[in-house]
Every structure is written in C-alpha cells, then in structure tokens.
Design a protein around this motif. Structure first.
Motif, PDB file in Angstrom:
ATOM      1  N   SER A  33       2.815  11.498   3.410  1.00  7.82           N
ATOM      2  CA  SER A  33       1.824  10.630   2.791  1.00  7.82           C
ATOM      3  C   SER A  33       1.397   9.524   3.752  1.00  7.82           C
ATOM      4  CB  SER A  33       2.399  10.022   1.511  1.00  7.82           C
ATOM      5  OG  SER A  33       1.504   9.088   0.968  1.00  7.82           O
ATOM      6  N   GLU A  34       2.366   8.928   4.456  1.00  7.81           N
ATOM      7  CA  GLU A  34       2.049   7.889   5.433  1.00  7.81           C
ATOM      8  C   GLU A  34       1.184   8.440   6.559  1.00  7.81           C
ATOM      9  OE1 GLU A  34       5.823   6.377   6.712  1.00  7.81           O
ATOM     10  OE2 GLU A  34       6.192   5.345   4.827  1.00  7.81           O
ATOM     11  N   SER A  36      -0.905  10.993   6.471  1.00  5.61           N
ATOM     12  CA  SER A  36      -2.266  11.246   5.998  1.00  5.61           C
ATOM     13  C   SER A  36      -3.015   9.941   5.774  1.00  5.61           C
ATOM     14  CB  SER A  36      -2.258  12.089   4.723  1.00  5.61           C
ATOM     15  OG  SER A  36      -1.688  11.374   3.659  1.00  5.61           O
ATOM     16  N   THR A  37      -2.322   8.897   5.315  1.00  4.62           N
ATOM     17  CA  THR A  37      -2.971   7.608   5.074  1.00  4.62           C
ATOM     18  C   THR A  37      -3.332   6.916   6.383  1.00  4.62           C
ATOM     19  OG1 THR A  37      -1.765   7.328   3.005  1.00  4.62           O
ATOM     20  CG2 THR A  37      -2.707   5.353   3.977  1.00  4.62           C
ATOM     21  N   GLY A  40      -5.475   9.706   8.702  1.00 10.15           N
ATOM     22  CA  GLY A  40      -6.536  10.491   8.090  1.00 10.15           C
ATOM     23  C   GLY A  40      -6.302  11.983   8.212  1.00 10.15           C
ATOM     24  N   HIS A  59      -2.573  16.794   0.982  1.00 12.34           N
ATOM     25  CA  HIS A  59      -3.634  15.784   0.935  1.00 12.34           C
ATOM     26  C   HIS A  59      -4.814  16.296   1.737  1.00 12.34           C
ATOM     27  CE1 HIS A  59      -5.542  11.890   0.621  1.00 12.34           C
ATOM     28  NE2 HIS A  59      -5.863  12.023   1.884  1.00 12.34           N
TER      29      HIS A  59
END
Length: 110
Positions: A33-34, A36-37, A40, A59
């Motif tokens: 998650s980190e 992808s955040t 991007g 994601h």
C-alpha cells in the motif's frame, strides 16, 4: 538492545506457522500500500495461507493490474526514456562496484 535479526528458517509448529503468516501478511500488504501511494505503482499481490485460503491486495484493482500485464503480451512495456534511464543506472552501479573493488584491493595491500 534494539531490534534483533531473526534467523530465517521454516516454522515447524502449525499454530505458530499460522500466527506468523497472519502477522507477516499484514506487513506485506502495508508495504504494498505504501509503495502504491508513494510511487503511484499499480500493484497486485496474491498470497495463500498455510490453510490454502487466498488473500489479495491490489491497487487500483486486481483486474486492471492483470489487464496491464496481459496487454504488454511480449512487447516491452517500458518507454525508451525508462530503458535509457535503467541503462544509465546500471552503468553507474557497475562503475561504483569497480571503484569499491579497487578501494578494497588498496586497503588489503596496506
């Protein structure tokens, strides 16, 4: 004492195996998650528990990530700019390794 490094070996107890999997799965999904955040990145992770139950993190979505992978179907998905940047970074890495080897050789001679 700080954090201790844990030796990587297979956990033999079934209960401990399941508990460790549950904790590590959450950590892996958090890191994904980190990633992808912050970057991007479009990412998909599928893991199966010791009991055989699948867990998925994706994601923006699993279907979109799979479609991106399938659409490239053998052709390079990297742009020319990305390929040239990777080549530059690889060359810089090789140069640094050569300098490190030279420095080690000099320090061993002394």
């Amino acid at each position: 004492m700080g954090r201790q490094k844990i030796e990587m070996k297979k956990i033999e107890k079934e209960d401990a195996h399941q508990v460790c999997f549950s904790k590590r799965r959450q950590g892996v999904f958090k890191k994904a998650s980190e990633l992808s955040t912050l970057c991007g990145a479009q990412i998909a992770i599928i893991v199966c528990s010791p009991g055989g139950k699948p867990y998925v993190f994706a994601h923006p979505s699993l279907d979109s990530v799979i479609n991106i992978c399938n659409s490239s179907s053998g052709s390079s998905s990297l742009s020319h700019h990305q390929e040239s940047r990777i080549h530059e970074l690889n060359k810089g890495h090789a140069d640094l390794l050569a300098r490190l080897d030279a420095a080690r050789a000099i320090s061993q001679e002394q």
